[in-house]
Design a protein around this motif. Structure first.
Motif, PDB file in Angstrom:
ATOM      1  N   UNK A   1       1.008  -0.844   0.398  1.00  0.00           N
ATOM      2  CA  UNK A   1       0.091  -0.397  -0.018  1.00  0.00           C
ATOM      3  C   UNK A   1       1.084   1.405   0.169  1.00  0.00           C
ATOM      4  N   UNK A   2       0.734   2.031  -1.220  1.00  0.00           N
ATOM      5  CA  UNK A   2       1.358   3.454  -0.702  1.00  0.00           C
ATOM      6  C   UNK A   2       0.904   4.118   0.046  1.00  0.00           C
ATOM      7  N   UNK A   3       2.205   5.284   0.430  1.00  0.00           N
ATOM      8  CA  UNK A   3       2.144   6.411   1.181  1.00  0.00           C
ATOM      9  C   UNK A   3       0.957   7.316   1.105  1.00  0.00           C
ATOM     10  N   UNK A   4       0.441   7.229   0.089  1.00  0.00           N
ATOM     11  CA  UNK A   4      -0.166   8.350  -0.646  1.00  0.00           C
ATOM     12  C   UNK A   4      -1.893   7.872  -1.092  1.00  0.00           C
ATOM     13  N   UNK A   5      -1.955   6.700  -0.581  1.00  0.00           N
ATOM     14  CA  UNK A   5      -3.336   5.669  -0.629  1.00  0.00           C
ATOM     15  C   UNK A   5      -4.157   5.439   1.270  1.00  0.00           C
ATOM     16  N   UNK A   6      -2.767   6.189   1.991  1.00  0.00           N
ATOM     17  CA  UNK A   6      -3.608   6.203   3.026  1.00  0.00           C
ATOM     18  C   UNK A   6      -4.312   6.439   3.924  1.00  0.00           C
ATOM     19  N   UNK A   7      -5.776   6.276   4.388  1.00  0.00           N
ATOM     20  CA  UNK A   7      -6.138   6.996   5.030  1.00  0.00           C
ATOM     21  C   UNK A   7      -6.046   8.327   5.758  1.00  0.00           C
ATOM     22  N   UNK A   8      -6.534   9.255   5.910  1.00  0.00           N
ATOM     23  CA  UNK A   8      -6.062  10.733   6.641  1.00  0.00           C
ATOM     24  C   UNK A   8      -6.037  10.020   7.973  1.00  0.00           C
ATOM     25  N   UNK A   9      -5.335  10.622   8.880  1.00  0.00           N
ATOM     26  CA  UNK A   9      -5.356  10.679  10.326  1.00  0.00           C
ATOM     27  C   UNK A   9      -5.003  12.077  11.026  1.00  0.00           C
ATOM     28  N   UNK A  10      -5.700  12.009  12.275  1.00  0.00           N
ATOM     29  CA  UNK A  10      -5.774  12.930  13.087  1.00  0.00           C
ATOM     30  C   UNK A  10      -4.733  14.313  13.137  1.00  0.00           C
ATOM     31  N   UNK A  11      -3.502  13.071  12.354  1.00  0.00           N
ATOM     32  CA  UNK A  11      -1.870  13.952  12.612  1.00  0.00           C
ATOM     33  C   UNK A  11      -1.644  14.858  11.146  1.00  0.00           C
ATOM     34  N   UNK A  12      -2.937  14.539  10.648  1.00  0.00           N
ATOM     35  CA  UNK A  12      -2.627  15.112   9.256  1.00  0.00           C
ATOM     36  C   UNK A  12      -2.688  16.866   9.041  1.00  0.00           C
ATOM     37  N   UNK A  13      -2.230  17.798   8.622  1.00  0.00           N
ATOM     38  CA  UNK A  13      -2.463  19.286   8.927  1.00  0.00           C
ATOM     39  C   UNK A  13      -2.667  19.479   7.564  1.00  0.00           C
ATOM     40  N   UNK A  14      -4.428  19.621   8.702  1.00  0.00           N
ATOM     41  CA  UNK A  14      -5.373  20.214   7.934  1.00  0.00           C
ATOM     42  C   UNK A  14      -5.471  21.860   7.806  1.00  0.00           C
ATOM     43  N   UNK A  15      -5.535  22.796   6.785  1.00  0.00           N
ATOM     44  CA  UNK A  15      -5.688  24.109   6.486  1.00  0.00           C
ATOM     45  C   UNK A  15      -6.746  24.613   7.558  1.00  0.00           C
ATOM     46  N   UNK A  16      -6.260  25.497   8.692  1.00  0.00           N
ATOM     47  CA  UNK A  16      -7.588  26.338   9.195  1.00  0.00           C
ATOM     48  C   UNK A  16      -6.919  27.640   9.166  1.00  0.00           C
ATOM     49  N   UNK A  17      -8.665  28.844   9.956  1.00  0.00           N
ATOM     50  CA  UNK A  17      -8.170  30.124   9.683  1.00  0.00           C
ATOM     51  C   UNK A  17      -8.117  30.225  10.772  1.00  0.00           C
ATOM     52  N   UNK A  18      -7.971  31.518  11.384  1.00  0.00           N
ATOM     53  CA  UNK A  18      -8.467  31.812  12.933  1.00  0.00           C
ATOM     54  C   UNK A  18      -9.026  33.492  12.123  1.00  0.00           C
ATOM     55  N   UNK A  19      -9.535  34.251  12.973  1.00  0.00           N
ATOM     56  CA  UNK A  19      -9.605  34.978  13.121  1.00  0.00           C
ATOM     57  C   UNK A  19      -9.448  36.179  14.325  1.00  0.00           C
ATOM     58  N   UNK A  20      -8.515  36.720  13.682  1.00  0.00           N
ATOM     59  CA  UNK A  20      -7.773  37.550  14.744  1.00  0.00           C
ATOM     60  C   UNK A  20      -8.120  39.261  14.696  1.00  0.00           C
TER      61      UNK A  20
END
Length: 115
Positions: A1-20
């Protein structure tokens, strides 16, 4: 199984935003949970032309001052979080949190002032 096909884990860095927020201005800052508060301040420095040492970020609504060396995730800053920005004044103290809410200026139902 290749790295790119693994399921997303909670450690993945998902883009987010904050309101400053400061006074009547809101900056929407794109980030990832592993970024430190210092990195966020560096992004803000480009926007507001204030050195990182003269910025203080405070997580709302509990008014917790955020630590420069810790990540957003470490301090439980979540997507769409509201963070107050305060700046250092001439006397070396930081200004008070001053966030304007739209409701502060709404007229009363009878058309008069709020006084």
């Amino acid at each position: 199984m290749s790295q790119s096909s693994r399921p997303n884990s909670p450690d993945d860095q998902t883009a987010m935003y904050i309101r400053v927020k400061r006074n009547k201005i809101t900056y929407f800052v794109t980030c990832v949970p592993s970024e430190t508060i210092l990195q966020i301040k560096e992004k803000l420095q480009e926007l507001i032309d204030q050195p990182v040492n003269d910025q203080r970020l405070i997580l709302m609504p509990n008014r917790e001052v955020l630590d420069d060396s810790k990540s957003l995730a470490d301090q439980k800053v979540e997507n769409d979080a509201v963070v107050a920005l305060t700046l250092r004044k001439d006397d070396n103290e930081f200004e008070d949190v001053n966030i304007t809410r739209p409701t502060d200026y709404s007229p009363s139902p009878d058309g008069g002032s709020n006084w």
